[in-house]
Enzyme design. Structure first.
Site: not given
Ligand code: NAD
Length: 499
Positions: A185, A188, A238-239, A242-243, A260, A294, A393
């Protein structure tokens, strides 16, 4: 819908890609606009995959894993397909870069680098999988025990919006190179280039079902992926918040996760550094990729003796950064990815000043740009590392400066953070470099260089910055199961129950 500005076209509709085929958007269903952050126009409509559609995508990946050729293939045949994918992606590099710009607003000069990385991810992990080996034990006399690595199963892969091609391809390549199958996925906000990348993977010979794409929000499409019992493991970029939610949901079914996550990385600048290079590095570390990285060096720690001069030079350069059309080769910074994100990042200016930080430059929506989610390159001088702008962040073009006296204090401040993704240090002292490398709790330390990603080495975070690592050995460890087989060489005596 936005008219095409060149001969290239954004697809009018983005849907899921299941079993190698684009799903038609039937009546009903939830549509979302895909917006070009440079001019705020809707460039496409995304049809969200609901739980039933996610179920079909997962079933396709499951069938491909349980019955398809991919996990059973000779590794050399699998890597031939991965190399063909690399070649086809490179042949379509300009189209992919353009599509990526159309929903991220990241300058094309940066995106071209992401496209190269995307292609390299496929060939690199093909090489890794092709040279994987097991273990053999013969120390127990009369027995041969060997350990093999096998594909682990079906993965749910979830990617963010800040570098969609580079990060989605990392998730996919680390997974499928070892014989697994997946459902991906994209965010969005940024489905365009990633969906096209997976189409191209199929054109290059990837068997249907190995990589399926579902598009939609995390709370609908993403949660359905993680909860599906046919999913064996989860790969997420991602964030941090969310992780946490994803790992809790996955934990209920004991699914392993690689995460990550976010960062608030220290960029330590010592008085004995080459300050011209440190200045270039500090600017690139916070303003590259429109400030949305990130691994940004977002907490810039300055030796007090050089702080005033360094900040003055930093501010002067930040004010000269060329903001503009992301498709112009000379543009250095484009807009932020979407309106709510711009508002969130701007909100940290008030947070900073209300906590006593001094605004050094920027801090406003960029009025030089009549439209789009542009923010002026911003920097503040914080009073203490306890301030929210040092602990949270922000994920935008927002640098936070702090000063230190001596490398011990710099290390302590660097470590006083919930995150631990990367750390930068600029110094001509070998001792200082080695002490930062040894004592800062971060997954990667860069000495006298901005981000340099060595794919062979592990990449990932300490603390709230993640769990697990991408990299040659670490990805193989996450994406394979270990199997131990024991065979007697001398016939062992057996117990004879009931004889
Ligand atoms: P986000 O966590 O908002 O979303 C990431 C993904 O998760 C999206 O596809 C989103 O639709 C999905 N998502 C959201 N809620 C979910 C849930 N409850 N269950 C399953 N999927 C869900 O992150 P973002 O705003 O898209 O990206 C920015 C973040 O990503 C920043 O915190 C950044 O530091 C981090 N990031 C980390 C790395 C790394 O390698 N460590 C790399 C790039 C970005």
């Amino acid at each position: 819908m936005r008219p095409a500005t060149s001969s290239r076209r954004v697809p009018e509709r983005i849907t899921s890609l299941i079993d190698g085929t684009q799903v038609a958007a039937g009546p009903g269903g939830h549509d979302m606009p895909v917006v070009y952050p440079y001019d705020e126009t809707t460039v496409s409509l995304l049809r969200e995959a609901d739980a039933a559609e996610v179920g079909r995508a997962v079933q396709s990946a499951r069938n491909a894993f349980d019955h398809g050729p991919w996990p059973r293939m000779d590794a050399a045949d699998r890597s031939r397909i991965l190399f063909a994918i690399r070649d086809l992606l490179l042949a379509n590099a300009e189209e992919l870069a353009w599509l990526e710009v159309m929903n991220t607003g990241i300058p094309i000069s940066h995106v071209r680098g992401h496209v190269q990385r995307m292609a390299r991810n496929f060939s690199f992990f093909a090489e890794v999988a092709n040279t994987l080996s097991g273990e053999v034990y013969t120390q127990s006399k009369g027995w041969l025990t060997y350990v093999t690595r096998e594909p682990k199963g079906v993965a749910a892969l979830i990617a963010p919006w800040n570098a969609p091609l580079a990060l989605s391809s990392m998730r996919i390549a680390t997974c499928i190179a070892f014989g697994n199958t997946c459902v991906l996925k994209p965010s969005e906000y940024t489905p365009l280039a990633v969906t096209r990348m997976v189409e191209l993977c199929h054109e290059a010979g990837l068997p249907p079902g190995v990589v399926n794409v579902v598009n939609g929000r995390g709370t609908v499409t993403g949660t359905a992926m993680v909860a599906n019992p046919l999913i064996d493991m989860v790969g997420f970029t991602g964030g941090t918040h969310t992780g946490r939610a994803i790992m809790s949901a996955a934990g209920a079914q004991l699914k392993p996760c690689i995460l990550e996550l976010g960062g608030k990385s220290a960029n330590i600048i010592c008085a004995d550094a080459d300050l011209d290079r440190a200045l270039d590095g500090a600017l690139a570390g916070i303003f590259s990729n429109n400030g949305q990285q990130c691994l940004a060096g977002s907490r810039i720690l300055l030796d007090r003796r050089i702080a005033d001069e360094f900040i003055a030079r930093f501010v002067e350069r930040a004010q000269r950064i060329r903001m503009g059309d992301p498709l112009e080769a000379s543009t250095e910074m484009g807009p932020l990815a979407f309106r709510e994100h711009l508002d969130r990042v701007l909100g940290y200016v008030d947070v900073a000043t209300s906590e006593g930080a001094r605004l050094l430059t920027g801090g406003r929506r960029a009025t030089s740009m009549p439209q789009g989610y542009f923010m002026e390159p911003t920097a503040v001088l914080a009073g203490s590392n306890r301030a929210r702008v040092c602990q949270e962040e922000i994920f935008g073009p927002f640098a936070t400066f702090l000063t230190f006296d001596g490398v011990d204090e710099a290390i302590a401040v660097a470590n006083d953070s919930p995150f631990g993704l990367v750390c930068y240090v600029w110094t001509s002292s070998l001792d200082a470099a080695m002490r930062v490398s040894r004592d800062v709790r971060a997954g990667t330390v860069w000495v006298n260089t901005p981000m340099m990603r060595e794919l062979r080495a592990p990449f990932g975070g300490y603390k709230q910055s993640g769990i697990g690592r991408d990299g040659a050995t670490s990805s193989a460890e996450f994406f394979t199961e270990l199997k131990t087989t024991t065979i007697p060489i001398d016939t062992p005596t057996l117990p004879r129950f009931g004889a």
